[in-house]
Design a protein around this motif. Structure first.
Motif, mmCIF file in Angstrom:
data_model
loop_
_atom_site.group_PDB
_atom_site.id
_atom_site.type_symbol
_atom_site.label_atom_id
_atom_site.label_comp_id
_atom_site.label_asym_id
_atom_site.label_seq_id
_atom_site.Cartn_x
_atom_site.Cartn_y
_atom_site.Cartn_z
ATOM 1 N N GLY A 138 40.995 39.284 55.411
ATOM 2 C CA GLY A 138 41.662 40.349 54.698
ATOM 3 C C GLY A 138 41.601 40.119 53.194
ATOM 4 N N VAL A 139 41.684 41.213 52.448
ATOM 5 C CA VAL A 139 41.637 41.115 50.991
ATOM 6 C C VAL A 139 42.802 40.274 50.481
ATOM 7 C CG1 VAL A 139 41.779 42.436 48.833
ATOM 8 C CG2 VAL A 139 40.355 43.270 50.713
ATOM 9 N N ARG A 140 43.969 40.481 51.031
ATOM 10 C CA ARG A 140 45.142 39.707 50.593
ATOM 11 C C ARG A 140 44.937 38.211 50.878
ATOM 12 N NH1 ARG A 140 50.689 41.971 52.124
ATOM 13 N NH2 ARG A 140 50.123 43.253 50.352
ATOM 14 N N GLU A 141 44.384 37.887 52.037
ATOM 15 C CA GLU A 141 44.116 36.490 52.382
ATOM 16 C C GLU A 141 43.134 35.866 51.386
ATOM 17 O OE1 GLU A 141 42.340 33.782 56.059
ATOM 18 O OE2 GLU A 141 42.254 35.959 56.205
ATOM 19 N N LEU A 142 42.077 36.605 51.046
ATOM 20 C CA LEU A 142 41.119 36.112 50.049
ATOM 21 C C LEU A 142 41.812 35.845 48.718
ATOM 22 C CD1 LEU A 142 37.951 38.337 50.600
ATOM 23 C CD2 LEU A 142 38.095 35.865 50.852
ATOM 24 N N GLY A 143 42.626 36.803 48.292
ATOM 25 C CA GLY A 143 43.350 36.647 47.027
ATOM 26 C C GLY A 143 44.255 35.435 47.040
ATOM 27 N N ASP A 144 44.948 35.216 48.151
ATOM 28 C CA ASP A 144 45.836 34.060 48.258
ATOM 29 C C ASP A 144 45.047 32.755 48.212
ATOM 30 O OD1 ASP A 144 48.018 35.765 48.437
ATOM 31 O OD2 ASP A 144 48.244 35.536 50.614
ATOM 32 N N LEU A 145 43.968 32.690 48.977
ATOM 33 C CA LEU A 145 43.168 31.464 49.022
ATOM 34 C C LEU A 145 42.552 31.127 47.665
ATOM 35 C CD1 LEU A 145 41.384 31.975 52.444
ATOM 36 C CD2 LEU A 145 42.976 30.128 51.879
ATOM 37 N N LEU A 146 42.101 32.148 46.950
ATOM 38 C CA LEU A 146 41.424 31.949 45.672
ATOM 39 C C LEU A 146 42.370 32.017 44.475
ATOM 40 C CD1 LEU A 146 38.254 34.061 46.456
ATOM 41 C CD2 LEU A 146 38.414 31.570 46.347
ATOM 42 N N GLU A 147 43.639 32.318 44.751
ATOM 43 C CA GLU A 147 44.647 32.469 43.710
ATOM 44 C C GLU A 147 44.231 33.526 42.690
ATOM 45 O OE1 GLU A 147 46.220 28.800 42.141
ATOM 46 O OE2 GLU A 147 46.046 27.791 44.075
ATOM 47 N N LEU A 148 43.790 34.677 43.226
ATOM 48 C CA LEU A 148 43.371 35.805 42.388
ATOM 49 C C LEU A 148 44.219 37.026 42.718
ATOM 50 C CD1 LEU A 148 39.482 35.520 42.710
ATOM 51 C CD2 LEU A 148 40.886 34.809 40.772
ATOM 52 N N ASP A 149 44.618 37.769 41.694
ATOM 53 C CA ASP A 149 45.343 39.008 41.945
ATOM 54 C C ASP A 149 44.350 40.116 42.292
ATOM 55 O OD1 ASP A 149 44.361 40.261 39.532
ATOM 56 O OD2 ASP A 149 45.885 39.175 38.412
ATOM 57 N N SER A 150 44.869 41.215 42.807
ATOM 58 C CA SER A 150 43.986 42.295 43.265
ATOM 59 C C SER A 150 43.189 42.914 42.119
ATOM 60 C CB SER A 150 44.781 43.371 44.008
ATOM 61 O OG SER A 150 45.725 43.956 43.144
ATOM 62 N N GLY A 151 43.741 42.901 40.911
ATOM 63 C CA GLY A 151 43.025 43.449 39.756
ATOM 64 C C GLY A 151 41.792 42.632 39.388
ATOM 65 N N THR A 152 41.797 41.361 39.741
ATOM 66 C CA THR A 152 40.638 40.494 39.504
ATOM 67 C C THR A 152 39.708 40.491 40.717
ATOM 68 O OG1 THR A 152 41.991 39.087 38.081
ATOM 69 C CG2 THR A 152 39.937 38.131 38.926
ATOM 70 N N LEU A 153 40.301 40.464 41.907
ATOM 71 C CA LEU A 153 39.515 40.364 43.132
ATOM 72 C C LEU A 153 38.749 41.648 43.450
ATOM 73 C CD1 LEU A 153 38.709 38.609 45.522
ATOM 74 C CD2 LEU A 153 40.801 39.359 46.687
ATOM 75 N N SER A 154 39.360 42.793 43.254
ATOM 76 C CA SER A 154 38.704 44.065 43.609
ATOM 77 C C SER A 154 37.348 44.259 42.936
ATOM 78 C CB SER A 154 39.625 45.251 43.310
ATOM 79 O OG SER A 154 40.696 45.238 44.210
ATOM 80 N N PRO A 155 37.233 44.046 41.612
ATOM 81 C CA PRO A 155 35.908 44.186 40.998
ATOM 82 C C PRO A 155 34.889 43.167 41.526
ATOM 83 C CG PRO A 155 37.618 44.125 39.307
ATOM 84 C CD PRO A 155 38.270 43.817 40.613
ATOM 85 N N LEU A 156 35.360 41.955 41.849
ATOM 86 C CA LEU A 156 34.460 40.946 42.426
ATOM 87 C C LEU A 156 33.902 41.437 43.756
ATOM 88 C CD1 LEU A 156 36.364 37.552 41.993
ATOM 89 C CD2 LEU A 156 34.200 38.180 40.962
ATOM 90 N N LEU A 157 34.781 41.987 44.581
ATOM 91 C CA LEU A 157 34.359 42.470 45.899
ATOM 92 C C LEU A 157 33.435 43.678 45.773
ATOM 93 C CD1 LEU A 157 37.709 42.098 47.853
ATOM 94 C CD2 LEU A 157 35.747 40.539 47.850
ATOM 95 N N LYS A 158 33.730 44.567 44.831
ATOM 96 C CA LYS A 158 32.852 45.725 44.617
ATOM 97 C C LYS A 158 31.451 45.281 44.212
ATOM 98 C CE LYS A 158 36.202 49.258 43.435
ATOM 99 N NZ LYS A 158 36.689 50.211 42.451
ATOM 100 N N ARG A 159 31.392 44.290 43.325
ATOM 101 C CA ARG A 159 30.085 43.804 42.864
ATOM 102 C C ARG A 159 29.328 43.114 43.998
ATOM 103 N NH1 ARG A 159 25.600 44.488 40.451
ATOM 104 N NH2 ARG A 159 24.753 42.667 39.418
ATOM 105 N N LEU A 160 30.015 42.298 44.789
ATOM 106 C CA LEU A 160 29.374 41.638 45.927
ATOM 107 C C LEU A 160 28.885 42.667 46.945
ATOM 108 C CD1 LEU A 160 31.732 38.564 46.426
ATOM 109 C CD2 LEU A 160 29.305 38.489 45.816
ATOM 110 N N GLU A 161 29.643 43.734 47.103
ATOM 111 C CA GLU A 161 29.220 44.804 48.016
ATOM 112 C C GLU A 161 27.985 45.520 47.457
ATOM 113 O OE1 GLU A 161 31.523 47.869 50.880
ATOM 114 O OE2 GLU A 161 32.098 47.979 48.764
#
Length: 149
Positions: A53-76
């Motif tokens: 889950g996105v929340r699980e990824l954020g927790d594991l990487l210590e990233l907030d959704s504002g940082t994680l979302s663009p990373l995931l969009k780029r990887l996609e």
């Protein structure tokens, strides 16, 4: 007695400058893979276990959704991951590796060893450094510590 107020005596600056040096080394190592260091971290977590889950990824990487979302969009957009909404709860999104994302694991398998070699530290020294830094992080994140500051 040394002056503890000078920059070269500050633990925070040693950590900061070492982090920047490590990230720069990773930038060089990851250039052939076409991913950034934060993107590589996301991939590493998914290589350990796909379908997170996105929340699980954020927790594991210590990233907030504002940082994680663009990373995931780029990887996609790079074709390395897919985002899928859960059928049971449309609000929740899970991240899955694509075949290309899975294949990148093999191409990146030598990166940890190459980085370790670049540091000039032995394997036991690197392991001790990781243990020490993890302890520092965990202590600073503990609820009791924030009361002491």
């Amino acid at each position: 007695m040394p002056d503890d107020s000078t920059l070269d005596r500050q633990v925070c600056f040693a950590l900061y400058s070492a982090s920047r040096a490590i990230t720069a080394a990773y930038r060089t190592l990851l250039a052939d893979l076409g991913v950034t260091y934060p993107q590589y971290l996301v991939l590493m977590v998914l290589w350990e276990r796909d379908d997170r889950g996105v929340r699980e990824l954020g927790d594991l990487l210590e990233l907030d959704s504002g940082t994680l979302s663009p990373l995931l969009k780029r990887l996609e957009s790079l074709g390395l991951i897919e985002r899928r909404r859960l059928a049971t709860d449309e609000r929740r999104v899970h991240i899955h590796l694509t075949p290309a994302g899975s294949a990148l694991r093999e191409r990146s398998s030598d990166i940890p060893g190459r980085l370790a070699l670049a540091t000039g530290l032995s394997v036991p020294e690197l392991d001790q450094l990781r243990v020490t830094l993890t302890r520092v992080r965990d202590t600073l994140h503990s609820p009791h510590h924030s009361e002491e500051i």
